[in-house]
Design an enzyme around this catalytic site. Structure first.
Site, short mmCIF file in Angstrom:
data_model
loop_
_atom_site.label_atom_id
_atom_site.label_comp_id
_atom_site.label_asym_id
_atom_site.label_seq_id
_atom_site.Cartn_x
_atom_site.Cartn_y
_atom_site.Cartn_z
N LEU A 286 -5.87 -5.14 -5.84
CA LEU A 286 -4.52 -5.30 -6.13
C LEU A 286 -3.84 -5.38 -4.74
CD1 LEU A 286 -4.09 -2.55 -9.01
CD2 LEU A 286 -3.48 -5.47 -9.11
N ASP A 287 -2.76 -6.18 -4.47
CA ASP A 287 -2.36 -6.24 -3.46
C ASP A 287 -1.39 -5.21 -3.17
OD1 ASP A 287 0.08 -6.82 -4.91
OD2 ASP A 287 -0.09 -9.05 -4.28
N VAL A 288 -0.84 -4.94 -1.84
CA VAL A 288 -0.01 -3.57 -1.53
C VAL A 288 1.08 -3.36 -2.66
CG1 VAL A 288 1.28 -2.37 0.16
CG2 VAL A 288 -0.74 -3.78 0.80
N SER B 179 1.43 -4.58 -5.76
CA SER B 179 1.12 -4.51 -7.15
C SER B 179 0.65 -2.79 -7.58
CB SER B 179 -0.10 -5.30 -7.67
OG SER B 179 0.59 -6.77 -7.13
N ARG C 146 3.25 -14.38 -9.78
CA ARG C 146 4.47 -14.36 -8.92
C ARG C 146 5.14 -16.06 -8.82
NH1 ARG C 146 2.25 -10.53 -5.15
NH2 ARG C 146 3.02 -8.47 -5.98
#
Length: 340
Positions: free
Chosen positions: A101-103, A105, A240
């Site tokens: 997961l990115d920062v 999320s 997104r």
């Protein structure tokens, strides 16, 4: 003989999931869990250092009157093996991360300890379905499709209704459904494909482009709306971008304010450990629950193949009739798709 720390590390080998909060990098989550596990493992009772035999001078007696030295064999601890000299028994525990997961999320993040990292590779190659909840907003477009990006456009959204939004979502889902069938390594005119589709097990084989298997709106109060997404081989940036494209299809703009993963294959939010539960005991319990749930399970695709073969062997006439019926159904479906 294995030490208590070694036995504890062996019991910790397995898969579990945690809840990654937004604004925290996944590497920091992994390092924090590794530190907590190391503290718990090294806090187990330490075995006393081994003893060695040394010849020591005999104590007592008049040394001046002694004509020679008297040595006595004694068993003394080996200070070189003492924990204060050697340090902690474990200084590193191998912890792997599944689908990252990115920062920005949050949500379910799967981790593996020790030899269980091999199972993470299988989790990547099987293309399991993941569920997301997207918090969105109409009227604004940003450079990176998130609420923290640079605003590039603002637009009106009063003309958008729930009915229009659902029609766009249905169109996107239909396009992705065709891609799902195209990337599936299954004959669409077979009994196996029919039963897999009926049970929701039809999916792409290997690494493919991102595919949305499900998309629906759960909350609509302009400018805010919430989407629930089921997908495979996706990234958070791709999700997104999907929200941005939905805004363009509705003759407006939209951005994604939050991405939360609610399911990653067999792991759900109910299984995720929060920050205060990233301890040895809680991780061990979560791994034990996952092992218990996996015992006795058989691959659903294998079950479908076995049942299809058995039915064809037992009744070949009925199997041929079913094939003819499926061919007619597939042809009718293709004609319907061409109409739309």
């Amino acid at each position: 003989m294995a030490t208590p720390a070694v036995r504890l590390v062996r019991r910790l080998e397995g898969l579990f999931c945690v809840y990654k909060p937004p604004g925290v990098h996944w590497k920091l989550v992994r390092d924090t869990i590794e530190t907590n596990l190391l503290k718990g493992v090294n806090a187990t009772p330490v075995q006393p250092p081994p003893h060695e035999v040394r010849f020591l001078l005999q104590s007592g007696g008049d040394t001046e009157a002694a004509t020679g030295l008297t040595l006595t064999a004694s068993s003394v601890p080996m200070l070189s093996k003492h924990p204060l000299v050697t340090g902690p028994e474990f200084q590193h525990i191998k912890i792997g991360v599944g689908h990252r997961l990115d920062v920005s999320s949050s949500g379910v993040l799967v981790l593996g300890v020790g030899n269980a990292n091999k199972a993470l590779n299988g989790l990547h190659t099987t293309a399991v379905t993941r569920d997301y909840t997207l918090q969105c907003e109409f009227g604004t477009a940003t450079a990176d499709f998130s609420d923290t990006g640079r605003v590039v456009e603002r637009s009106t959204f009063g003309h958008i209704t729930l009915d229009k939004l659902e029609r766009v979502l249905a169109m996107l889902q239909g396009v992705n459904q065709k891609a799902l069938l195209m990337y599936s390594n299954v004959d669409m005119s077979s009994q196996e494909a029919y039963e897999m589709a009926a049970r929701g097990l039809l999916g792409p084989e290997g690494k493919t482009v991102p595919i949305l298997t499900g998309l629906r709106c759960t909350h609509f109060q302009p400018p805010n709306f919430t989407l629930e997404v089921q997908c495979v081989n996706e990234t958070q940036k791709y999700l997104r971008k999907v929200v941005h494209e939905i805004g363009l299809e509705l003759r407006s703009t939209a951005m994604c304010k939050g991405v939360r993963r609610t399911r990653d294959g067999p792991f759900t939010l109910q299984d995720a450990l929060t920050r205060q539960h990233w301890t040895v005991s809680d991780v061990m319990e979560a791994i034990g629950q996952y092992r218990t749930s996996k015992k006795g399970e058989k691959n659903p695709k294998t079950q479908i193949r076995d049942s299809a073969l058995e039915s064809q062997e037992n009744n070949p006439t009925a199997a041929s009739q079913q094939n003819e019926t499926r061919n007619d159904t597939v042809s009718e479906t293709r004609i319907t798709e061409q109409r739309y």
